[in-house]
Structures are given as structure tokens and as C-alpha cells.
Design an enzyme around this catalytic site. Structure first.
Site, short mmCIF file in Angstrom:
data_model
loop_
_atom_site.label_atom_id
_atom_site.label_comp_id
_atom_site.label_asym_id
_atom_site.label_seq_id
_atom_site.Cartn_x
_atom_site.Cartn_y
_atom_site.Cartn_z
CB CYS A 153 0.29 50.73 -8.40
SG CYS A 153 0.31 51.44 -10.04
CG HIS A 154 -0.76 50.57 -4.38
ND1 HIS A 154 -1.47 50.99 -5.49
CD2 HIS A 154 -0.34 51.70 -3.76
CE1 HIS A 154 -1.47 52.30 -5.52
NE2 HIS A 154 -0.79 52.76 -4.49
N GLY A 155 1.50 46.38 -5.28
CA GLY A 155 1.91 45.01 -5.02
C GLY A 155 0.80 43.99 -4.86
#
Lengths: 189, 422
Positions: A153-155
Site C-alpha cells: 500500500c505505502h511501501g
């Protein structure tokens, strides 16, 4: 409030005098207080009815047999509606988790404190950033820069002890409540 | 209400809002200074009690709806889950189930109060008609609510009541199929009943607001049935009526609590704890107690269509009551003959209710027929004729003269000030 203890004959006098409260003020306050307690006790059953019900709580602990999970494999089990990652770590994974300098970690916890038996890492598979399920359970999944899990999703990158190493997540993957009930058996919850 | 003088409040924020949206002036006018006849008795509290019951039903119903599943395969179990597993689910459901009965008790007392004191007569005809509409919507809501637990009585009650419409020639069967959404009471029926059971209480709330608005135009009736002639005949709503209504509400809630905590299933039927079975009809189907008098009328007429018409007619009659009663005198206090017939009607309703709970055979059937006949005789023959024949006793000159035995001061209170005539 001293006037409230006056005999009835002086009640009117106290009400017209400006000092402190009158008998009537006391009655207002007392009635109001009883009303607040009553309203709160009436509201509580409604609020509490929204909490987990007895049947929901009854499903809150489960037994998992770990025997079929080979070294290097991982399984996902559902506990309280959440995914729980169980990874049978390899010797290298344990080694890399233990040798990390704690000063480099965002949420510094030693590997010993995150496992009950070094070969079994058991964490709740929910990214501590915004609640996605990180990848890395399958060998073919991207496991991030530290060989643990990678949240698409956001690494966020997690290491082989489920600790946050890189990315926006603020904390390590959460540990569930569990206990070993046998050599390769656990009870979650 | 537009011409009402704006009230000045101490709080500047309240004044700021009030000059833009005069809700505080409205509340102050309708629930603070609002003049009530000074002689109203405790029977006048049942409107407020019924209003509070509606709020309790909506609040408990909302929380039950959060736990309930309106599918035939889940409904019964989801209600049992509410009873056993959901925190305080038993309490919320018992308050809701017994609350329905208490709501009907309050409304029936409220209606008989209106009948006794002639509260339906001019200028309160619309007020009364709105009340009958509220009663009808309540009956529909209660019926659909009783179907939701999907027990045996739910299922067969729904089957019997929806089948009533099949009595009408030609259109009957298509109407019933439309109501069911199929060829028997089944999942589509349960689903739409749940949707309507959620909607109708808010329709009720709207009707109650209209009912109250109509009431506040002409003011409350009173035990003497004469209009207040000035401030000496009235007291301000607050604190006199708020406190009196409040006390009545507390007593009513204590009785309500006795049912909820000590005999929660007294007014229910044990068969409804058996899951619905479309292949087995219970030996003896009865509706909830509040429908029994109407159920008795339905079964009293030996013809299917006739029975249905009698049942619906018994309520439809009430819409025309303001014009069926020809007497100009409102209160039974001054109508010596009508007063006797009023009590006979009240007893008749109780007998019909009991007959409705018994199997429709033998002497109970005959009693139900006599009771049904008398019900219609009372409204269609006695009321119009009595208005012409009865010689009422002389009415007192004013409320204060009658109550205080010769005039009296304007009621002193925190808000005492000259009031406009109601």
C-alpha cells in the site's frame, strides 16, 4: 449549601437572601444529579450492546497445529477476523534478526522479545501504518529489503522479526496473545 | 404560530439563534407558558406517556435492528442471539416487546379518555382524526414487528392477517400475492415487513407532531368539557403540567419495569419461541392482546368478506365519530345517559377482547356476535339518537368557578404573567 439544612421556616428567607444556595438550589442540583445517573445507567445497556457479543468472544481463541509447516514456509490463520502470520524461520533468518544493531531500528525490540521459540515467528499480519496486509507469506511474494514482509500500500519494509525497517509505518508488526500448548501447537487468544 | 411575539432570552447566543430561527420562542410558547385548563386530571398524562413510549420504541428498535437479520434462515436465530449473546440484548428486546404492549395500554387509555370527555368534538375533529390515523399506523407497525422474530405465531399471524385481503372479490388474490411478494408468506415478505417496520415509526412521529400541533391550536380539553374563559381558568404548562405528567410517567415506567424484569413473557405467546414452520399451523392462533377485540369481530361474522369489513369498519367508524355524536355537550359528567352507555361500551370492548382470545366456537362465538353488534349499535345508533333525546345537566359557568367554588386568583408561578386566551 449551608442553608439547605435550615428548618422549613427559614427556607423562604434563605431563598431571598443572596448568600450561597437555597433549599431550592439544592433540590435542583440533587434532582439533576439523580437524573444524570439515571440517564447514564439507562444509556449503558444500549452502548454495551454494541460491544462484542458472547458468541463473538467465544470464537476469540483458536488452536493451530504447526507440525505441517516446513522450515522456510509460512501460514496465515484468521484470528478475531484478522490475519495472523506464522513463519517457520530458517537459521539465516533467525541469525539476521538477532544480529541487527538495535540502534538502527525505528521501534527497537530485540528478537528474543518477539518470539517464544526462535524458529516460530508469530505476528498479526496487519501493517501498522494504515491496516493493509503486507506481502511476503509466499516464497514468490516480494519480501522487501530485509527479507521479512513488504506492504504494497505505502511501501513499508519489515524484517525477519516483523520489525519495521523502512517506509511510513510507525511500529513493528503487533504480537498476538498466544501460548505453546505442545511442541508444535499453539493457542491464539 | 407565526404571529407569536418573540420571547426575549437572557442568553445572547440563544437570542441570536432565535431571531433567525425562532425555535426557542416556539418551545417557550408551546411548553412553558402554554395555558392548560387548571382542572385536567391524570388521564391527561397519557398523551405524554404515549409520546415517551414512541421514543423508547424507536431507541430500542434502532439497537435491535443493528443485531437482527431479516432473512428467513437467520431471523429466528438472530433474535435468540440477541437474547443470549448480545450484551444486554435481553433487556433491549424485552423493553421493545413489552414496550409495544405498554404503548397500546397508554394509547387505549388516551382514546377512552377522549371518548369519555368528548375530546373529539368541535373544534378538535382534525385532532381526533389524526389520532385515529396514529392508531392505525401503530397497529400496522406492531403487526409487522411481531412477524420479525419468525416464530410460529409470527408466521401464522402474518399468514392470517395478509389473507384478510383475499376476502375482497376479484382484486383480493392479486393484492395478497403483491403483499407476499410470492405465493406464501416467505423471505420477500419478511424483508419488506422489516423495511416497513423501520419506516413506519417515523411516519408515526410525523403524525404525532401534527397531532400535537393541532392540539396546541385549540388547547387541551378538560374534565368539564367547557372552554377556558381566561387566565383564571388555566395554569402555565411549566411547571404545573410538566411536573404532573412527569410524576405519571414515573409511575407508568415502574409498572413497565415490573413487566420487563419480572414477567417479560406474560403478554407474549410461548408458540413464538418455536421457529416458523410453513407446514404446521399451531392449534390455536391468537394475535397480541391489543388486537383481540378486533380479532373477535373478524371471527364473529359468519361471512369471510363480512368479517373483514366489520373489523376494518370498527376502526373506520372512529373517523366519523365527531359527526356521529350529535350532542353539543362534551364531558360525560353532564351526560347522565351517555355516561352509562360509555361504560357499557368499555365493558363490551373488554368482553370482545376476552372472546377474541378464546376458540371461536360455542358460547364465546355467540358472545362475540352480541359484542360486535353492540359496538356498531353504540356508534351508529345510540350516539346520534342520544344527542337528540338526552337532557344534559347544566354546565358550570367557568372552570375556575366550578373547581375553586367561586373564582380564584391567577395561578402564581415562576412564569406567571397575563396570558392570551387559549
Amino acid at each position: 449549601m449551608a442553608q439547605t439544612t435550615h428548618p422549613p421556616g427559614t427556607g423562604g428567607h434563605a431563598a431571598s437572601g443572596g448568600e450561597g444556595g437555597s433549599r431550592r438550589d439544592f433540590l435542583y442540583l440533587a434532582t439533576g444529579a439523580v437524573g444524570v445517573v439515571g440517564a447514564a445507567s439507562a444509556a449503558w445497556p444500549f452502548i454495551d450492546s454494541l460491544n462484542p457479543a458472547a458468541d463473538t468472544l467465544a470464537l476469540a481463541s483458536i488452536d493451530v497445529d504447526l507440525a505441517p509447516v516446513a522450515v522456510g514456509q509460512a501460514i496465515t490463520v484468521t484470528w478475531r477476523g484478522k490475519p495472523v502470520f506464522v513463519r517457520h524461520r530458517t537459521a539465516e533468518e533467525i541469525e539476521s534478526a538477532k544480529t541487527v544493531n538495535l540502534g538502527d531500528l525505528r521501534d527497537p525490540v530485540a528478537d528474543d522479545a518477539r518470539v517464544k521459540k526462535p524458529e516460530w515467528l508469530i505476528v498479526i499480519g496487519i501493517c501498522t501504518h494504515l491496516g493493509c496486509v503486507p506481502l511476503g507469506q509466499k516464497v514468490t511474494d516480494p519480501r522487501g529489503d530485509y527479507g521479512g514482509w513488504f506492504c504494497p500500500c505505502h511501501g513499508s519494509h519489515y524484517d525477519t522479526a516483523g520489525r519495521i525497517r523502512k517506509g511510513p509505518a510507525p511500529a513493528n508488526l503487533v504480537l498476538p496473545t498466544y501460548a505453546f500448548t505442545g511442541d508444535a501447537k499453539i493457542r491464539l487468544g | 404560530m407565526a404571529q407569536v411575539q418573540a420571547t426575549k432570552f437572557k442568553n445572547p447566543v440563544v437570542n441570536w439563534i432565535d431571531s433567525r430561527l425562532p425555535i426557542f420562542t416556539m418551545l417557550d410558547h408551546e411548553y412553558n407558558h402554554y395555558p392548560m385548563p387548571r382542572n385536567v386530571n391524570y388521564l391527561w398524562a397519557f398523551g405524554a406517556i404515549a409520546g415517551i413510549m414512541l421514543v423508547i420504541m424507536i431507541a430500542t428498535g434502532l439497537f435491535l435492528a443493528m443485531q437482527y437479520s431479516s432473512h428467513t434462515s437467520l431471523a429466528f436465530d438472530s433474535v435468540e442471539r440477541i437474547m443470549r449473546d448480545v450484551n444486554y440484548g435481553w433487556l433491549i428486546r424485552y423493553v421493545h416487546a413489552n414496550g409495544a404492549s405498554m404503548f397500546f395500554i397508554a394509547v387505549y387509555i388516551h382514546m377512552f379518555r377522549g371518548l369519555y370527555y368528548g375530546s373529539y368534538k368541535a373544534p378538535r375533529e382534525i385532532l381526533w382524526i389524526l389520532g385515529v390515523l396514529i392508531f392505525l399506523v401503530m397497529m400496522g407497525t406492531a403487526f409487522m414487528g411481531y412477524v420479525l422474530p419468525w416464530g410460529q405465531m409470527s408466521f401464522w399471524g402474518a399468514t392470517v392477517i395478509t389473507n384478510l385481503f383475499s376476502a375482497f372479490p376479484i382484486v383480493g388474490d392479486p393484492i395478497v400475492t403483491l403483499l407476499w411478494g410470492g405465493f406464501s408468506v416467505d423471505n420477500p415478505t419478511l424483508n419488506r415487513f422489516f423495511a416497513l417496520h423501520f419506516l413506519l415509526p417515523f411516519v408515526l412521529l410525523g403524525l404525532v407532531i401534527l397531532h400535537t400541533a393541532a392540539l396546541h391550536v385549540c388547547g387541551s380539553n378538560n374534565p368539564l368539557g367547557i372552554d377556558p374563559k381566561g387566565p383564571q381558568d388555566t395554569v402555565p404548562f411549566n411547571p404545573y403540567v410538566t411536573v404532573k405528567d412527569g410524576f405519571a410517567v414515573v409511575i407508568f415506567m415502574i409498572i413497565f419495569a415490573v413487566f420487563v424484569f419480572f414477567m417479560p413473557n406474560y403478554m407474549g405467546h410461548p408458540d413464538n419461541y418455536i421457529p416458523a414452520n410453513p407446514l404446521v399451523t399451531p392449534a390455536h392462533i391468537v394475535p397480541e392482546w391489543y388486537f383481540l377485540p378486533f380479532y373477535a369481530m373478524l371471527r364473529a361474522i359468519p361471512d369471510k368478506l363480512g368479517g373483514v369489513l366489520a373489523m376494518f369498519g370498527s376502526i373506520a367508524l372512529l373517523f366519523f365519530l365527531p359527526w356521529l355524536d350529535r350532542s353539543k355537550v362534551r364531558s360525560c359528567k353532564f351526560r347522565p345517559v351517555y355516561r352509562q352507555f360509555f361504560w357499557i361500551l368499555a365493558i363490551d370492548a373488554l368482553i370482545l377482547g376476552y372472546a377474541g382470545s378464546q376458540p371461536a366456537e360455542g358460547s364465546w362465538l355467540i358472545i362475540a356476535r352480541i359484542g360486535t353488534f353492540y359496538y356498531f349499535f353504540h356508534f351508529l345508533v345510540l350516539l346520534p339518537v342520544l344527542g337528540k333525546l338526552e337532557r344534559p345537566r347544566p354546565l358550570p359557568n367557568s372552570i375556575s368557578e366550578s373547581v375553586l367554588k367561586g373564582g380564584g386568583a391567577i395561578a402564581a408561578g415562576a412564569h406567571a404573567k397575563p396570558m392570551e386566551k387559549a
